[in-house]
Design an enzyme around this catalytic site. Structure first.
Site, mmCIF file in Angstrom:
data_model
loop_
_atom_site.group_PDB
_atom_site.id
_atom_site.type_symbol
_atom_site.label_atom_id
_atom_site.label_comp_id
_atom_site.label_asym_id
_atom_site.label_seq_id
_atom_site.Cartn_x
_atom_site.Cartn_y
_atom_site.Cartn_z
ATOM 1 N N LYS A 75 0.933 -1.450 0.031
ATOM 2 C CA LYS A 75 -0.039 0.016 0.002
ATOM 3 C C LYS A 75 0.974 0.981 -0.019
ATOM 4 O O LYS A 75 0.352 2.190 -0.543
ATOM 5 C CB LYS A 75 -1.156 -0.152 1.170
ATOM 6 C CG LYS A 75 -2.217 -1.078 1.327
ATOM 7 C CD LYS A 75 -3.046 -0.840 2.482
ATOM 8 C CE LYS A 75 -4.323 -1.701 1.927
ATOM 9 N NZ LYS A 75 -5.437 -1.542 2.906
ATOM 10 N N ASP A 112 -10.127 3.264 2.200
ATOM 11 C CA ASP A 112 -10.319 2.265 3.439
ATOM 12 C C ASP A 112 -11.369 3.196 4.506
ATOM 13 O O ASP A 112 -12.316 2.659 5.071
ATOM 14 C CB ASP A 112 -9.114 1.919 4.137
ATOM 15 C CG ASP A 112 -8.632 0.646 3.244
ATOM 16 O OD1 ASP A 112 -9.273 -0.241 2.788
ATOM 17 O OD2 ASP A 112 -7.450 0.402 3.412
#
Ligand code: NAP
Length: 289
Positions: A75, A112
């Site tokens: 990420k 997220d």
């Protein structure tokens, strides 16, 4: 199936890069949405070693990919490799949703936190993040997105407790330049007392997950309107959520975060706006793909 070599159009192709990636539920989510929206797309698991990530990532647009999700451990690297990034990705310091534009530019987003907040709003419509401080347990990768989302949603303060205090302090320092002193680190041992007056209580640790010990915390001090959320989704009802329910507190499980975080990618790559439904929840819980 239309052939890009004859139509000149980019394939409707995306995927998820991770290492490991076999456990990812994202292909189940996308398969359900392809069937529901009629988009004739494909979504692949792309098992990519960390040392191969940059080359594989940069090659995907040339293989016709419109974008990818990236998961652990890629990420941070994905954000570094992008040409542009959303405010959320920059603030969180990691990306999970990547768009490859036809002109070759790479745009990184982090959905997220969006998924986390959408899930809470859907699961507890009366929840007001601005009503009081939030207690966040855990200071790992997921906590970054959750804290950012809570601050953006108007939480006046975050009480942050982590087993390793130094990691919580590093996170508070990370958010300091933008959010001032709104993230306050408290001792892991003080977590039960910190539920007092909290509007939101969130577990972002891996405690409570199948195979892990439960998160131990007394909710006796938590006020009646507090919302208790767990981002662990296996099991759906963690010991924390069971205890909160037994106390009569509102609860939201972690599955919806996973489902909602996938929506912006589908929109960006395939131009349709899929819904998070009970059928999707069932498909993901029952699926073995
Ligand atoms: P991570 O970066 O590895 O962080 C793990 C966190 O759990 C750290 O704060 C760690 O504390 C804490 N922890 C682990 N074992 C502990 C123990 N025995 N006692 C106290 N604290 C403990 O992991 P992550 O990526 O943030 O993910 C955390 C959890 O969220 C996982 O269960 C993951 O599946 C879930 N998750 C769910 C979603 C969703 O969409 N619902 C999205 C992302 C993650 P230390 O710093 O002290 O080690």
């Amino acid at each position: 199936m239309t052939d890009p070599a004859t139509t000149g159009q980019r394939p409707l192709c995306a995927g998820v890069m991770g290492w490991p990636v076999a456990h990812s539920k994202s292909p189940l989510i996308f398969a359900h949405w392809f069937a529901e929206t009629g988009v004739a797309g494909s979504y692949l698991r792309l098992a990519t070693r960390p040392e191969d990530f940059a080359a594989a990532f940069r090659a995907l647009p040339k293989a016709g990919f419109r974008g990818v999700n990236v998961t652990i451990p890629h990420k941070v690297r994905a954000l570094e490799l992008a040409d542009e990034a959303s405010e959320a990705a920059r603030a969180i310091g990691a990306a999970n949703t990547i768009r490859f534009d036809p002109d070759g530019r790479i745009f990184a987003d982090n959905t997220d936190g969006y998924g986390f907040i959408e899930n809470l709003r859907e699961g507890a419509p009366a929840w007001n993040p601005a009503a009081g401080p939030a207690l966040v347990l855990g200071a790992g990768g997921a906590a970054r997105a959750v804290i950012h989302a809570l601050l953006e949603a108007g939480a006046p303060a975050i009480r942050l407790a982590n087993r390793t205090r130094g990691k919580a302090e590093a996170l508070a320092a990370h958010f300091g330049p933008r959010f001032g002193s709104r993230v306050e680190v408290i001792d892991w041992a003080a977590r039960a007392a910190a539920t007092g007056g909290a509007a939101t209580i969130v577990n972002t640790t891996s405690l409570g997950m199948t195979g892990n010990p439960a998160l131990e915390i007394s909710l006796a001090e938590a006020p009646a309107p507090a919302l208790v959320a767990d981002i662990v989704y296996a099991p759906l009802e963690t010991p924390l959520l069971a205890a909160a329910r037994a106390r009569g507190l509102a609860t939201v499980d972690g599955l919806g975060m996973l489902l909602h975080q996938a929506r912006p990618g589908f929109r960006a790559w395939f131009g349709a706006d899929p819904a998070v439904t009970k059928e999707l929840r069932r498909a993901v819980l029952e699926g073995s793909g």
